[in-house]
Design a protein around this motif. Structure first.
Motif, short mmCIF file in Angstrom:
data_model
loop_
_atom_site.label_atom_id
_atom_site.label_comp_id
_atom_site.label_asym_id
_atom_site.label_seq_id
_atom_site.Cartn_x
_atom_site.Cartn_y
_atom_site.Cartn_z
N ASP A 6 -8.59 35.44 14.00
CA ASP A 6 -8.70 33.80 14.84
C ASP A 6 -7.22 33.12 14.39
OD1 ASP A 6 -9.29 31.68 15.79
OD2 ASP A 6 -10.94 31.11 15.03
N THR A 7 -6.45 33.28 15.68
CA THR A 7 -5.42 32.27 15.78
C THR A 7 -5.60 31.69 16.71
OG1 THR A 7 -3.91 33.71 17.28
CG2 THR A 7 -3.65 34.47 15.09
N GLY A 8 -6.81 31.02 16.93
CA GLY A 8 -7.16 29.52 18.00
C GLY A 8 -6.58 28.16 16.73
N THR A 9 -6.33 26.94 16.70
CA THR A 9 -6.13 25.62 17.38
C THR A 9 -7.45 24.62 18.00
OG1 THR A 9 -4.77 25.17 18.41
CG2 THR A 9 -3.88 26.28 16.71
N GLY A 10 -7.40 23.98 16.48
CA GLY A 10 -8.94 23.19 17.13
C GLY A 10 -9.17 22.31 16.44
N VAL A 23 -15.42 31.24 27.41
CA VAL A 23 -14.07 32.32 27.12
C VAL A 23 -12.72 31.65 28.36
CG1 VAL A 23 -12.83 33.92 27.03
CG2 VAL A 23 -15.01 34.00 25.42
N THR A 24 -12.13 31.10 28.68
CA THR A 24 -11.45 30.55 29.54
C THR A 24 -10.44 31.41 29.49
OG1 THR A 24 -12.75 28.82 30.37
CG2 THR A 24 -10.11 29.11 31.33
N VAL A 25 -9.06 32.17 30.60
CA VAL A 25 -8.07 32.84 30.57
C VAL A 25 -7.39 32.36 31.35
CG1 VAL A 25 -7.17 35.44 30.94
CG2 VAL A 25 -9.65 35.23 30.21
N VAL A 26 -6.19 32.03 31.29
CA VAL A 26 -5.26 31.14 31.98
C VAL A 26 -3.92 31.19 31.81
CG1 VAL A 26 -4.79 29.46 30.55
CG2 VAL A 26 -4.93 28.89 32.98
N ARG A 27 -2.92 31.91 33.09
CA ARG A 27 -1.44 32.08 32.20
C ARG A 27 -1.10 30.90 33.83
NH1 ARG A 27 2.97 34.18 33.06
NH2 ARG A 27 4.67 34.07 31.21
N ASN A 28 -0.54 30.05 33.48
CA ASN A 28 0.88 28.89 34.55
C ASN A 28 0.05 28.89 35.76
OD1 ASN A 28 3.22 29.44 32.69
ND2 ASN A 28 3.61 31.14 34.03
N ASP A 29 -1.31 28.05 35.41
CA ASP A 29 -1.98 27.41 36.09
C ASP A 29 -3.05 26.05 35.99
OD1 ASP A 29 -3.27 27.01 38.31
OD2 ASP A 29 -4.12 29.29 38.51
N MET A 89 -9.71 38.07 27.58
CA MET A 89 -11.26 38.98 27.65
C MET A 89 -11.52 39.16 26.90
SD MET A 89 -11.99 38.81 31.17
CE MET A 89 -13.25 38.40 31.56
N ASN A 90 -10.78 40.46 25.75
CA ASN A 90 -11.24 41.06 24.58
C ASN A 90 -10.71 39.90 24.32
OD1 ASN A 90 -12.29 43.82 25.90
ND2 ASN A 90 -10.55 44.87 26.32
N HIS A 91 -9.54 39.56 23.49
CA HIS A 91 -9.28 39.24 22.47
C HIS A 91 -10.09 37.60 22.68
CE1 HIS A 91 -5.24 40.74 21.75
NE2 HIS A 91 -4.94 39.99 22.91
N GLY A 92 -10.87 36.92 23.65
CA GLY A 92 -11.60 36.51 23.55
C GLY A 92 -13.05 36.53 22.84
N ILE A 93 -13.32 37.83 22.89
CA ILE A 93 -14.12 38.18 22.45
C ILE A 93 -14.49 38.30 20.96
CG2 ILE A 93 -15.91 40.90 22.02
CD1 ILE A 93 -15.06 40.92 24.98
N ARG A 94 -13.46 38.90 20.70
CA ARG A 94 -12.84 39.13 19.05
C ARG A 94 -12.37 37.95 18.50
NH1 ARG A 94 -8.49 42.67 21.30
NH2 ARG A 94 -9.21 44.40 21.48
N ARG A 174 -22.68 38.23 22.22
CA ARG A 174 -21.90 39.10 21.33
C ARG A 174 -22.12 40.31 20.55
NH1 ARG A 174 -19.52 35.24 16.50
NH2 ARG A 174 -21.14 36.25 15.47
N SER A 175 -23.29 40.51 19.95
CA SER A 175 -23.58 41.91 19.76
C SER A 175 -23.58 43.13 20.54
CB SER A 175 -25.01 41.63 18.59
OG SER A 175 -26.11 41.30 19.55
N LEU A 176 -23.73 42.81 22.21
CA LEU A 176 -24.18 43.28 23.26
C LEU A 176 -22.99 43.88 23.57
CD1 LEU A 176 -25.06 45.69 25.25
CD2 LEU A 176 -25.96 43.16 26.66
N LEU A 177 -21.41 43.29 23.36
CA LEU A 177 -20.05 43.24 23.88
C LEU A 177 -20.01 43.87 23.14
CD1 LEU A 177 -19.71 39.48 25.19
CD2 LEU A 177 -19.54 41.43 26.44
N TRP A 178 -19.94 43.73 21.26
CA TRP A 178 -19.27 44.92 20.19
C TRP A 178 -19.60 46.08 20.76
CZ3 TRP A 178 -14.87 44.82 17.52
CH2 TRP A 178 -14.79 42.97 16.93
N GLU A 179 -21.07 46.05 21.16
CA GLU A 179 -21.44 47.52 20.89
C GLU A 179 -21.24 47.93 22.00
OE1 GLU A 179 -26.00 49.52 22.48
OE2 GLU A 179 -25.81 47.33 21.43
N LEU A 180 -20.41 47.64 23.22
CA LEU A 180 -20.52 47.91 24.55
C LEU A 180 -18.95 48.75 24.27
CD1 LEU A 180 -21.80 45.87 27.49
CD2 LEU A 180 -23.10 48.58 26.49
#
Length: 299
Positions: A6-10, A23-29, A89-94, A174-180
């Motif tokens: 977890d390298t997130g800041t808050g 989870v919100t994915v963004v770049r230059n917007d 988005m996978n980074h978001g799951i992790r 989250r458990s289902l996303l990890w299972e998949l």
């Protein structure tokens, strides 16, 4: 999919175990991010964290996210290069701490300030691992772009790729996303379809609600690169199947290509004849009638 750090800041007092991670994915917007940040902030933030996955933006997008994370205990930020939307988005799951996840890309938003509380109440009542809600497709001006389909699931149609699979309307544990194993990053556009398809094939069925919880910005990659999107759907359907299944998938691909190309050509012709604004106005009225709503409610 392997765990990451977890390298997130808050803010220092951020919740460590929220019910939902948005989870919100963004770049230059930056403007799109501001819109989504405001929409999430209007929810019951005691239930959620907002995880911003920034793809190493080169403008002020990351500064906006960093400022939000510094002042709002429910906002976290990860900013680093990625290899595409689904890698982000996978980074978001992790990194997610929530029991459930919902993916709202920059520019997407909730339809009201009550949506997270409503989906949490649904989960308390039925305990789903996957909730399937409705998402409203809108353009950059927030005008509806197509009739609003029911969330009711027809498994056979979904597996063929002929039923809506908007990830903005999906709330998954989250458990289902990890299972998949998360999103398959071999697909640039339709990894959300692939993930839900794999969930269905593994026997997981969503709990379905007709509630409209999000406005989905339909001007994104899948709308622009629609030919590539249809081709990737064909690859998903064909993977691991029989030659007959692959042939049927190819026939479906060709048929849908023809239909969509015809519709786009018809609209382009109408826009040349009547003008873009006139066609958009007429389409808005048609969509409102199809959805049983007033025209002002679709814009």
């Amino acid at each position: 999919m392997t765990a990451g750090t977890d390298t997130g800041t808050g803010a220092a007092d951020q919740p460590t175990s929220p019910w939902l991670t948005v989870v919100t994915v963004v770049r230059n917007d930056p403007e799109a991010l501001r819109r989504t940040l405001a929409s999430v902030a209007a929810q019951d933030t005691s239930l959620l964290e907002h995880l911003i996955i920034d793809g190493a933006s080169t403008d002020d997008t990351c500064d906006i996210a960093r400022a939000a994370a510094a002042t709002s205990p429910w906002v976290r930020l990860r900013s680093a290069p990625d290899t595409g939307i689904y890698n982000a988005m996978n980074h978001g799951i992790r990194l997610a701490r929530g029991e459930h996840l919902q993916f709202l890309n920059a520019g997407d938003d909730f339809t009201s300030g009550d949506e997270v509380a409503a989906i949490y109440a649904d989960w308390q009542r039925v305990g789903y691992e996957w909730g399937r809600y409705r998402a409203r497709f809108v353009d950059a001006n927030r005008a509806a772009t197509r009739p609003l389909a029911s969330a009711e699931l027809d498994v056979a149609q979904f597996l063929r790729g002929t039923q809506e699979r908007y990830h903005q309307g999906a709330v998954m544990s989250r458990s289902l996303l990890w299972e998949l194993g998360g999103f398959d990053e071999r697909y640039r556009i339709v990894a959300d379809f692939d993930l839900m398809r794999r969930a269905l094939l593994a026997g997981h069925r969503p709990w379905v609600s007709e509630r409209i919880i999000t406005d989905y910005d339909a001007s994104g990659l899948s709308a622009v690169a629609w030919r590539e999107s249809l081709w990737e759907e064909h690859l998903v359907r064909s993977r691991g199947g029989t030659p007959v299944a692959a042939w049927r998938s190819g026939a479906l691909f060709a048929g849908r290509m023809g239909v969509i190309a015809g519709k786009r050509a018809a609209r382009s012709g109408a826009e040349r004849l009547l003008g873009d604004a006139r066609v958009s106005r007429l389409r808005g009225h048609d969509l409102a009638a199809a959805g049983g709503t007033k025209a002002s409610e679709t814009s």
